[in-house]
Design an enzyme around this catalytic site. Structure first.
Site, PDB file in Angstrom:
ATOM      1  N   GLU A   1      25.883  83.445  31.662  1.00 31.52           N
ATOM      2  CA  GLU A   1      26.291  83.914  30.330  1.00 31.52           C
ATOM      3  C   GLU A   1      26.665  82.759  29.402  1.00 31.52           C
ATOM      4  O   GLU A   1      26.751  82.949  28.188  1.00 31.52           O
ATOM      5  CB  GLU A   1      27.430  84.932  30.459  1.00 31.52           C
ATOM      6  CG  GLU A   1      27.002  86.113  31.306  1.00 31.52           C
ATOM      7  CD  GLU A   1      27.899  87.333  31.220  1.00 31.52           C
ATOM      8  OE1 GLU A   1      28.568  87.525  30.199  1.00 31.52           O
ATOM      9  OE2 GLU A   1      27.919  88.087  32.208  1.00 31.52           O
TER      10      GLU A   1
ATOM     11  N   LYS B   1      34.197  80.454  30.073  1.00 31.15           N
ATOM     12  CA  LYS B   1      33.466  79.898  31.223  1.00 31.15           C
ATOM     13  C   LYS B   1      32.702  78.641  30.814  1.00 31.15           C
ATOM     14  O   LYS B   1      32.614  77.678  31.583  1.00 31.15           O
ATOM     15  CB  LYS B   1      32.488  80.940  31.786  1.00 31.15           C
ATOM     16  CG  LYS B   1      33.132  82.125  32.462  1.00 31.15           C
ATOM     17  CD  LYS B   1      33.863  81.801  33.750  1.00 31.15           C
ATOM     18  CE  LYS B   1      32.954  81.388  34.872  1.00 31.15           C
ATOM     19  NZ  LYS B   1      33.723  81.210  36.153  1.00 31.15           N
TER      20      LYS B   1
HETATM   21  P1  NAD Z   1      36.441  89.214  40.171  1.00 31.09           P
HETATM   22  O1  NAD Z   1      37.067  89.583  38.857  1.00 31.09           O
HETATM   23  O2  NAD Z   1      36.003  90.292  41.099  1.00 31.09           O
HETATM   24  O3  NAD Z   1      37.435  88.274  40.986  1.00 31.09           O
HETATM   25  C1  NAD Z   1      38.198  87.278  40.377  1.00 31.09           C
HETATM   26  C2  NAD Z   1      39.288  86.861  41.368  1.00 31.09           C
HETATM   27  O4  NAD Z   1      40.049  85.790  40.763  1.00 31.09           O
HETATM   28  C3  NAD Z   1      40.287  87.975  41.706  1.00 31.09           C
HETATM   29  O5  NAD Z   1      40.498  88.021  43.100  1.00 31.09           O
HETATM   30  C4  NAD Z   1      41.552  87.560  40.974  1.00 31.09           C
HETATM   31  O6  NAD Z   1      42.744  88.005  41.614  1.00 31.09           O
HETATM   32  C5  NAD Z   1      41.428  86.052  40.988  1.00 31.09           C
HETATM   33  N1  NAD Z   1      42.196  85.409  39.894  1.00 31.09           N
HETATM   34  C6  NAD Z   1      42.216  85.780  38.584  1.00 31.09           C
HETATM   35  N2  NAD Z   1      43.063  84.992  37.900  1.00 31.09           N
HETATM   36  C7  NAD Z   1      43.577  84.093  38.787  1.00 31.09           C
HETATM   37  C8  NAD Z   1      44.487  83.007  38.679  1.00 31.09           C
HETATM   38  N3  NAD Z   1      45.066  82.710  37.508  1.00 31.09           N
HETATM   39  N4  NAD Z   1      44.772  82.284  39.782  1.00 31.09           N
HETATM   40  C9  NAD Z   1      44.199  82.590  40.980  1.00 31.09           C
HETATM   41  N5  NAD Z   1      43.343  83.625  41.155  1.00 31.09           N
HETATM   42  C10 NAD Z   1      43.027  84.360  40.063  1.00 31.09           C
HETATM   43  O7  NAD Z   1      35.231  88.264  39.784  1.00 31.09           O
HETATM   44  P2  NAD Z   1      33.807  88.082  40.484  1.00 31.09           P
HETATM   45  O8  NAD Z   1      32.857  89.050  39.909  1.00 31.09           O
HETATM   46  O9  NAD Z   1      33.997  88.002  41.949  1.00 31.09           O
HETATM   47  O10 NAD Z   1      33.397  86.650  39.925  1.00 31.09           O
HETATM   48  C11 NAD Z   1      33.829  85.467  40.582  1.00 31.09           C
HETATM   49  C12 NAD Z   1      33.358  84.254  39.808  1.00 31.09           C
HETATM   50  O11 NAD Z   1      31.937  84.284  39.677  1.00 31.09           O
HETATM   51  C13 NAD Z   1      33.912  84.196  38.383  1.00 31.09           C
HETATM   52  O12 NAD Z   1      34.235  82.857  38.106  1.00 31.09           O
HETATM   53  C14 NAD Z   1      32.743  84.674  37.520  1.00 31.09           C
HETATM   54  O13 NAD Z   1      32.803  84.084  36.241  1.00 31.09           O
HETATM   55  C15 NAD Z   1      31.560  84.160  38.322  1.00 31.09           C
HETATM   56  N6  NAD Z   1      30.316  84.931  38.165  1.00 31.09           N
HETATM   57  C16 NAD Z   1      30.311  86.285  38.339  1.00 31.09           C
HETATM   58  C17 NAD Z   1      29.122  86.990  38.229  1.00 31.09           C
HETATM   59  C18 NAD Z   1      29.082  88.492  38.452  1.00 31.09           C
HETATM   60  O14 NAD Z   1      28.036  89.109  38.259  1.00 31.09           O
HETATM   61  N7  NAD Z   1      30.176  89.129  38.883  1.00 31.09           N
HETATM   62  C19 NAD Z   1      27.924  86.313  37.949  1.00 31.09           C
HETATM   63  C20 NAD Z   1      27.967  84.913  37.774  1.00 31.09           C
HETATM   64  C21 NAD Z   1      29.161  84.243  37.897  1.00 31.09           C
HETATM   65  P1  TYD Z   2      28.617  94.206  33.095  1.00 36.14           P
HETATM   66  O1  TYD Z   2      28.516  94.765  34.475  1.00 36.14           O
HETATM   67  O2  TYD Z   2      29.913  94.313  32.367  1.00 36.14           O
HETATM   68  O3  TYD Z   2      28.122  92.690  33.202  1.00 36.14           O
HETATM   69  P2  TYD Z   2      27.813  91.610  32.023  1.00 36.14           P
HETATM   70  O4  TYD Z   2      28.344  92.088  30.740  1.00 36.14           O
HETATM   71  O5  TYD Z   2      28.569  90.425  32.526  1.00 36.14           O
HETATM   72  O6  TYD Z   2      26.333  91.432  32.032  1.00 36.14           O
HETATM   73  O7  TYD Z   2      27.505  94.893  32.193  1.00 36.14           O
HETATM   74  C1  TYD Z   2      26.121  94.830  32.538  1.00 36.14           C
HETATM   75  C2  TYD Z   2      25.351  95.459  31.392  1.00 36.14           C
HETATM   76  O8  TYD Z   2      25.664  96.851  31.342  1.00 36.14           O
HETATM   77  C3  TYD Z   2      25.717  94.889  30.033  1.00 36.14           C
HETATM   78  O9  TYD Z   2      24.536  94.853  29.227  1.00 36.14           O
HETATM   79  C4  TYD Z   2      26.688  95.915  29.458  1.00 36.14           C
HETATM   80  C5  TYD Z   2      26.208  97.221  30.074  1.00 36.14           C
HETATM   81  N1  TYD Z   2      27.273  98.235  30.329  1.00 36.14           N
HETATM   82  C6  TYD Z   2      27.103  99.542  29.857  1.00 36.14           C
HETATM   83  O10 TYD Z   2      26.100  99.883  29.217  1.00 36.14           O
HETATM   84  N2  TYD Z   2      28.098 100.458  30.128  1.00 36.14           N
HETATM   85  C7  TYD Z   2      29.241 100.136  30.832  1.00 36.14           C
HETATM   86  O11 TYD Z   2      30.130 101.011  31.004  1.00 36.14           O
HETATM   87  C8  TYD Z   2      29.384  98.782  31.307  1.00 36.14           C
HETATM   88  C9  TYD Z   2      30.601  98.373  32.085  1.00 36.14           C
HETATM   89  C10 TYD Z   2      28.358  97.878  31.050  1.00 36.14           C
END
Ligand code: NAD
Ligand code: TYD
Length: 345
Positions: free
Chosen positions: A126, A153
């Site tokens: 992103e 980020k």
């Molecule tokens: P998540 O929100 O499920 O988990 C985040 C974790 O960080 C939680 O366990 C939370 O308690 C912890 N946390 C938050 N603030 C904190 C702090 N101040 N100190 C210590 N711990 C803290 O997120 P996720 O989906 O598992 O994503 C993990 C990482 O991967 C993030 O950095 C996110 O930007 C990155 N990422 C996520 C996706 C995705 O699709 N979910 C894709 C690419 C990158």
């Molecule tokens: P999301 O899972 O929040 O991931 P990101 O915004 O990091 O890509 O959303 C994925 C896509 O789905 C994004 O285009 C926003 C859309 N979305 C909805 O249409 N409805 C919803 O309730 C949510 C949470 C996301």
């Protein structure tokens, strides 16, 4: 190796810790604040492993970070901890700056002081912003984040770059596309739609539902992070993606059909402000340099994920209680940003 995993109680972090405990002999220290998104239930079964430790700590707290790094003689850091949800960053950006930017800076400084030998920054696709209908992000695409989440980020990602350039600190950066799989908090698209559909609740699709995301199974993301940790080139940036683009509406229809529910549950709601239209990743570098490739097909991964949520109703209920309920009502209830038009009138 002694590895500090920040954010290990979240969705991707907990899957990563499971991968490490299953496939390596490393000592794993999970450093997590346990915000609404952090849940030790995601690591059920890991507590008994003698190579696993948990520290409740905040990446913004320098003394806690220092104690964790030095107390456990940490050799490598994998930094997942973050505020991770775009919609929450629209509601309240400040905590995204303190956790994602300041927290990363503190972790970098303290890791450098502690002599950490590998620091993996889990960034995101992103940071590149939004694509038109053609093309894909490469590692040299300019950063152009559009949400407070992605801007925070990007700031953290660039601080990592600066620590490599300025201090020769061995940082590695990964930028992955949208993940799905077990233990994902049901505020993100796939688990939110599964959870709502199971209760026959409306499925809120933002805008026209034509936004495109590139979906990768969390296990494949974790395998990629593990490869970068062990074999990546310091200072390197690695895109990670599934080559699996889907429009949101098509994905939601697929989920509804697989769950045997009615498509009438699909409800179009106001668009997300600043909503990125399309993400697509060119993962050619990590494939060529480290031999990584996705292993879970989307068909298998999605079926497995649906089955996991069906089999883990107690987990879902627990994370959907309390604070999450208030958040959901605020955004999706009558009068909320994504409340139905008819409720708003
Ligand atoms: P998540 O929100 O499920 O988990 C985040 C974790 O960080 C939680 O366990 C939370 O308690 C912890 N946390 C938050 N603030 C904190 C702090 N101040 N100190 C210590 N711990 C803290 O997120 P996720 O989906 O598992 O994503 C993990 C990482 O991967 C993030 O950095 C996110 O930007 C990155 N990422 C996520 C996706 C995705 O699709 N979910 C894709 C690419 C990158
Ligand atoms: P999301 O899972 O929040 O991931 P990101 O915004 O990091 O890509 O959303 C994925 C896509 O789905 C994004 O285009 C926003 C859309 N979305 C909805 O249409 N409805 C919803 O309730 C949510 C949470 C996301």
């Amino acid at each position: 190796m002694n590895i500090l995993v920040t954010g290990g109680a979240g969705f991707i972090g907990s899957n990563f810790i499971r991968l490490l405990l299953e496939g390596s002999d490393d000592v794993v220290v999970n450093f997590d604040l346990l915000t609404y998104a952090g849940n030790l239930g995601n690591l059920a079964g890991c507590e008994d492993d003698p190579r696993y430790r948990f520290i409740r700590g905040d990446v913004r707290d320098r003394s806690q970070v220092r104690a964790a790094l030095t107390g456990h003689r940490i050799e490598a850091v994998v930094h997942f901890a973050a505020e991770s949800h775009v919609d929450r960053s629209v509601e309240g950006p400040e905590v995204f700056v303190t956790t994602n930017v300041l927290g990363t800076e503190i972790l970098l400084e303290e890791s450098r002081a502690a002599g950490v030998g590998r620091f993996v920054m889990v960034s995101t696709d992103e940071v590149y912003g939004s694509l038109g209908p053609e093309g894909a992000f490469t590692e040299s695409t300019p950063l152009a984040p559009n949400s407070p989440y992605s801007a925070s980020k990007a700031a953290a990602d660039l601080l990592c770059r600066a620590f490599f350039k300025t201090f020769d600190f061995p940082v590695l950066i990964t930028r992955c596309s949208n993940n799905y799989g077990p233990y994902q908090f049901p505020e993100k698209l796939i688990p939110l739609m599964i959870a709502n559909a199971l209760e026959d609740k409306p499925l809120p699709v933002y805008g026209d539902g034509q936004n495109v995301r590139d979906w990768l199974h969390v296990r494949d993301h974790c395998r990629a992070v593990d490869l970068v940790l062990r074999r990546g080139t310091p200072g390197g940036i690695y895109n990670i993606g599934g080559c699996n683009e889907l429009k949101n509406l098509d994905l939601v229809r697929l989920l509804v059909d697989r769950l045997g529910k009615s498509r009438d549950l699909i409800t179009f709601v106001s668009d997300r402000p600043g909503h990125d239209r399309r993400y697509a990743i060119d993962a050619g570098k990590i494939m060529a340099e480290l031999g990584w490739a996705p292993t879970v097909t989307f068909a298998e991964g999605l079926s497995g994920t649906i089955e996991w949520y069906l089999a883990n109703g107690a987990w879902l209920e627990q994370v959907r209680s309390g604070l999450y309920t208030a958040y959901y009502e605020r955004l999706y209830g009558a009068g909320g940003r994504y409340g139905r038009e008819e409720d708003r009138a």
